[in-house]
Write a protein that holds these residues in place. Structure first.
Motif, mmCIF file in Angstrom:
data_model
loop_
_atom_site.group_PDB
_atom_site.id
_atom_site.type_symbol
_atom_site.label_atom_id
_atom_site.label_comp_id
_atom_site.label_asym_id
_atom_site.label_seq_id
_atom_site.Cartn_x
_atom_site.Cartn_y
_atom_site.Cartn_z
ATOM 1 N N GLN A 251 47.427 26.107 45.368
ATOM 2 C CA GLN A 251 48.057 27.415 45.510
ATOM 3 C C GLN A 251 48.498 27.873 44.134
ATOM 4 N N MET A 252 48.050 29.038 43.730
ATOM 5 C CA MET A 252 48.350 29.552 42.397
ATOM 6 C C MET A 252 49.061 30.891 42.534
ATOM 7 N N ASN A 253 50.264 30.945 42.030
ATOM 8 C CA ASN A 253 51.072 32.161 42.063
ATOM 9 C C ASN A 253 51.384 32.604 40.641
ATOM 10 N N GLY A 254 51.768 33.860 40.501
ATOM 11 C CA GLY A 254 52.135 34.352 39.182
ATOM 12 C C GLY A 254 51.038 34.197 38.156
ATOM 13 N N LEU A 255 49.815 34.502 38.553
ATOM 14 C CA LEU A 255 48.678 34.266 37.671
ATOM 15 C C LEU A 255 48.721 35.161 36.438
ATOM 16 N N THR A 256 48.270 34.611 35.327
ATOM 17 C CA THR A 256 48.156 35.347 34.074
ATOM 18 C C THR A 256 46.729 35.220 33.557
ATOM 19 N N SER A 257 46.417 36.003 32.536
ATOM 20 C CA SER A 257 45.065 35.964 31.970
ATOM 21 C C SER A 257 44.731 34.583 31.430
ATOM 22 N N GLU A 258 45.737 33.814 31.073
ATOM 23 C CA GLU A 258 45.500 32.465 30.555
ATOM 24 C C GLU A 258 45.052 31.499 31.641
ATOM 25 N N ASP A 259 45.149 31.902 32.879
ATOM 26 C CA ASP A 259 44.683 31.060 33.976
ATOM 27 C C ASP A 259 43.206 31.305 34.283
ATOM 28 N N THR A 260 42.605 32.270 33.606
ATOM 29 C CA THR A 260 41.189 32.541 33.816
ATOM 30 C C THR A 260 40.358 31.334 33.395
ATOM 31 N N ALA A 261 39.557 30.829 34.319
ATOM 32 C CA ALA A 261 38.779 29.618 34.056
ATOM 33 C C ALA A 261 37.910 29.323 35.274
ATOM 34 N N VAL A 262 37.008 28.371 35.098
ATOM 35 C CA VAL A 262 36.330 27.790 36.239
ATOM 36 C C VAL A 262 37.171 26.597 36.692
ATOM 37 N N TYR A 263 37.482 26.569 37.966
ATOM 38 C CA TYR A 263 38.320 25.516 38.518
ATOM 39 C C TYR A 263 37.449 24.534 39.292
ATOM 40 N N TYR A 264 37.646 23.255 38.989
ATOM 41 C CA TYR A 264 36.883 22.189 39.618
ATOM 42 C C TYR A 264 37.812 21.241 40.366
ATOM 43 N N CYS A 265 37.336 20.722 41.473
ATOM 44 C CA CYS A 265 38.038 19.608 42.081
ATOM 45 C C CYS A 265 37.175 18.352 41.920
ATOM 46 N N ALA A 266 37.839 17.219 41.947
ATOM 47 C CA ALA A 266 37.162 15.956 41.713
ATOM 48 C C ALA A 266 37.799 14.884 42.579
#
Length: 126
Positions: A82-97
């Motif tokens: 769960q991601m709240n308060g997103l900013t431009s610095e959170d822009t990325a490809v998100y992976y789970c492992a």
């Protein structure tokens, strides 16, 4: 062999929220810690947070603490970010492992994980 599928990424305005899901199949979910990583353009892949095999043990990096939370539902073979308060610095490809680990342990580095999903793009517009 464990297969992981991430979903829930997309385009969101700064200050908005997203919930990413990581669904596992093909193995005994209870045996694996699940980690979330992200990779921004031109940067290394970084650990964001994870959930141990136990549903009550989760952790996130200090840089996202207070904004991101992780939860695990063993009945659904799913871990959520769960991601709240997103900013431009959170822009990325998100992976789970997924990685084998002790009941309460959450690996914080790539080498702690055996299986990876294909990633989901998160783009935050300012």
């Amino acid at each position: 062999q464990v297969q992981l599928i991430e979903s829930g990424g997309g385009l969101v305005q700064a200050g908005g929220s997203l919930r990413l899901s990581c669904v596992a199949s093909g193995g005994n979910f209870f045996n694996y810690a699940i980690g979330w990583f992200r990779q921004a353009p031109g940067k290394e892949r970084d650990f964001v947070g994870g959930a141990s095999r136990r549903v009550d043990t989760t952790d996130v990096e200090d840089s996202v603490k207070g904004r991101f939370t992780i939860s695990r539902d063993n009945a659904k073979n799913t871990v959520y970010l769960q991601m709240n308060g997103l900013t431009s610095e959170d822009t990325a490809v998100y992976y789970c492992a997924a990685g084998r680990a002790g009941p309460w342990y959450i690996p914080r580095h790539d080498y702690g994980y055996e299986y990876w999903g294909q990633g989901t793009q998160v783009t935050v517009s300012s």
